[in-house]
Scaffold this active site. Structure first.
Site, mmCIF file in Angstrom:
data_model
loop_
_atom_site.group_PDB
_atom_site.id
_atom_site.type_symbol
_atom_site.label_atom_id
_atom_site.label_comp_id
_atom_site.label_asym_id
_atom_site.label_seq_id
_atom_site.Cartn_x
_atom_site.Cartn_y
_atom_site.Cartn_z
ATOM 1 N N GLU A 173 0.826 -1.228 0.000
ATOM 2 C CA GLU A 173 0.000 0.000 0.000
ATOM 3 C C GLU A 173 0.854 1.270 0.000
ATOM 4 O O GLU A 173 0.645 2.177 0.817
ATOM 5 C CB GLU A 173 -0.975 -0.002 1.184
ATOM 6 C CG GLU A 173 -2.026 -1.081 1.080
ATOM 7 C CD GLU A 173 -3.168 -0.962 2.097
ATOM 8 O OE1 GLU A 173 -3.060 -0.188 3.072
ATOM 9 O OE2 GLU A 173 -4.176 -1.674 1.913
ATOM 10 N N GLU A 291 -5.265 -8.361 -0.406
ATOM 11 C CA GLU A 291 -6.011 -8.126 0.836
ATOM 12 C C GLU A 291 -7.459 -7.915 0.430
ATOM 13 O O GLU A 291 -7.761 -7.037 -0.383
ATOM 14 C CB GLU A 291 -5.515 -6.887 1.580
ATOM 15 C CG GLU A 291 -4.180 -7.090 2.257
ATOM 16 C CD GLU A 291 -3.757 -5.887 3.094
ATOM 17 O OE1 GLU A 291 -4.619 -5.182 3.642
ATOM 18 O OE2 GLU A 291 -2.539 -5.661 3.172
HETATM 19 O O1 AHR Z 1 -5.250 -5.905 6.979
HETATM 20 C C1 AHR Z 1 -5.119 -4.774 7.780
HETATM 21 C C2 AHR Z 1 -4.379 -3.644 7.091
HETATM 22 O O2 AHR Z 1 -5.156 -3.169 6.035
HETATM 23 C C3 AHR Z 1 -3.066 -3.976 6.435
HETATM 24 O O3 AHR Z 1 -1.997 -3.939 7.307
HETATM 25 C C4 AHR Z 1 -2.930 -2.892 5.414
HETATM 26 O O4 AHR Z 1 -2.155 -3.274 4.312
HETATM 27 C C5 AHR Z 1 -4.356 -2.545 5.058
HETATM 28 O O5 AHR Z 1 -4.592 -1.193 5.067
#
Ligand code: AHR
Length: 507
Positions: A173, A291
């Site tokens: 990210e 994610e």
């Molecule tokens: O999954 C929780 C968080 O969400 C992770 O650390 C991050 O990459 C995202 O913003």
């Protein structure tokens, strides 16, 4: 509400469904590792400190990959802290989650655990505070057979054979201002390209994932991808996307239609991938949804008072969302969309695995249990095998605030090498049960029919808690008829619900 029809013809099978769609994610965050998978002293913990009861639930979940060690955590992480004699490892602050990291679990411990869990590690490197050299060092330490300083250090630390990690994420990210070492697309694109180049010089068989947008609402969405892809063309193999959804302002049907969001995300980014591939004469990258989940992000501060108050705690309770029946149906709906887009999606990682927005929860010294979201993941991983079959769907509409009128049913199907057809279906309505007629070409028997809905027609907000786990899939009552080379199955879907049916050719 009238009724719905689904027609499936397995002869129309398309893209293969990669087993990598069923990846998971363990971050050094909250109680994911410490007091999650690892809790020395717990009655079920082995000599290595990992809980056997949690391991068993992880195995049963049927995940394939595990992204590690972050997430936001990785952008401040020094991998060397997590190797060598445990008692000599430094205790440090983790600024990403305002927590204390003891480093008692690092690469060796995690890799041993992942192996026992049947999960292939997807390792993320720190491109926040660190860069090319440290990523190269970690690669040498992890994957070089021996005879160099770092590979010999690994061997002295107890691991003779290389870890053989094939898939690597280049940062996390990096477009987000919350990220440690946040960068512009230009800065990140250059760094990812040069880090990736070094890694591929060492081993061209590696698969590298570059960080795309953190979500579709980012101001740099789209341009970020174009810039990063141009820099990393010919080096990166996958482009990451992150997608978290939640029920907002009581728009339950909009939330249940979250598959539309995933379809749109894949379409947007897929066309940018194609555009840059054309421009640079390279192969289009696969999309790695590394994610994804339901996450009540808007409740974040309320759930982490201590951290918000500035305390530095070890393994605080962070974002331990308790998932309802509706959340589980949405997770199933996102999986429907993921399988539908299997031609584009090369991997995906449910974020996360234990305690932190997770299908598995634990209490220190106490039990481990399945959240509601456990089931659609487990069943989709188990049954979505082989190739995707696009179904024909006819259904009445439901009204959503977010997407306007949408079809009450969303559906995808798969066919495996033995001809077994699985159909995954979501009823997005919240008011009335929907009678459905499913027709599948061929003479097949219904082998499995399961539905996930509010228990006993009750409340869609029901959750599984430490004390009571009442939500689980139950048998879906079906009526089968076969005629003229096709099989018809009739059933009624509660509102809302997620269901899977598997039909096997009669022998
Ligand atoms: O999954 C929780 C968080 O969400 C992770 O650390 C991050 O990459 C995202 O913003």
């Amino acid at each position: 509400m009238s009724s719905g029809r689904i027609e499936v013809d397995p002869r129309e099978a398309g893209a293969p469904i990669s087993r990598r769609l069923f990846g998971t994610f363990v971050e050094h965050m909250g109680r994911s590792v410490y007091d999650g998978i690892y809790e020395p002293g717990h009655p079920t913990a082995g000599p290595d400190g990992f809980r056997e009861d949690v391991l068993e639930l992880v195995r049963e979940l049927g995940g394939t990959l595990c992204r590690y060690p972050g997430g936001n955590f990785v952008s401040g992480y020094r991998w060397e802290d997590g190797v060598g004699p445990v008692d000599e490892r430094p205790v440090r602050r983790d600024p990403a989650w305002h927590s204390i990291e003891t480093n008692r679990v690092g690469l060796h411990e995690f890799a041993d655990w992942a192996e026992r869990a049947g999960l292939e590690i997807v390792e993320a490197v720190n491109l926040g505070t660190r860069g090319i050299e440290e990523a190269g060092d970690l690669l040498e330490y992890a994957n070089h057979p021996g005879g160099t300083e770092l590979s010999e250090r690994r061997r002295r630390n107890g691991r003779d054979e290389p870890f053989g990690i094939r898939v690597w994420c280049l940062g996390n990210e990096m477009d987000g201002p919350w990220q440690i070492g946040h960068k512009t697309a230009e800065e990140y694109g250059r760094l990812a390209a040069e880090t990736g180049r070094l890694m591929k010089l060492c081993d061209p068989r590696l698969e590298l994932v570059v960080a795309g947008s953190s979500n579709r609402a980012m101001p740099t969405y789209g341009e970020w991808e174009r810039t990063v892809l141009r820099h990393t063309a010919g080096i990166a193999d996958h482009l990451s996307l992150h997608l978290y959804v939640e029920e907002i302002d009581g728009d339950a049907t909009g939330f249940l239609a979250s598959g539309i969001e995933l379809d749109a995300f894949v379409d947007d980014i897929g066309s940018i991938v194609d555009e840059v591939a054309d421009e640079t004469g390279t192969t289009p990258l696969g999309l790695s949804i590394d994610e994804w989940n339901v996450w009540y992000n808007s409740r974040w501060n309320a759930q982490s008072d201590a951290v918000a108050a500035g305390e530095w705690l070890h393994a605080p309770r962070l974002i331990e969302d308790e998932y309802s029946v509706t959340d589980a149906i949405v997770l199933g709906a996102l999986l429907v969309a993921m399988v539908r887009n299997a031609d584009r999606i090369s991997m995906a990682n449910l974020a996360q695995l234990v305690n932190v927005i997770a299908p598995i929860r634990t209490e220190p010294g106490g039990p481990a249990w399945r959240q509601t979201t456990y089931f659609p993941f487990q069943l989709t991983s188990r049954f979505a095998r082989g190739r995707v079959v696009p179904p024909q769907v006819t259904a009445p509409s439901v009204v959503t605030a977010k997407y306007g009128d949408v079809a009450a049913l969303d559906c995808v199907a798969s066919v495996d090498d033995d001809g077994a057809v699985s159909v995954f279906v979501v009823h997005r309505g919240i008011e009335e049960a929907l009678p459905v007629e499913l027709t599948v070409a061929g003479d097949l028997d219904v082998e499995t029919a399961l539905v996930l809905a509010a228990p006993d027609g009750g409340d869609r907000h029901t959750t599984n808690t430490v004390d009571a786990q009442t939500v689980e899939p139950v048998e879906l009552v079906t009526a089968r008829a076969a005629e003229d080379g096709s099989t018809t199955v009739r059933f009624s879907l509660p509102a809302p619900s997620w269901a899977v049916l598997t039909l096997r050719p009669r022998s």
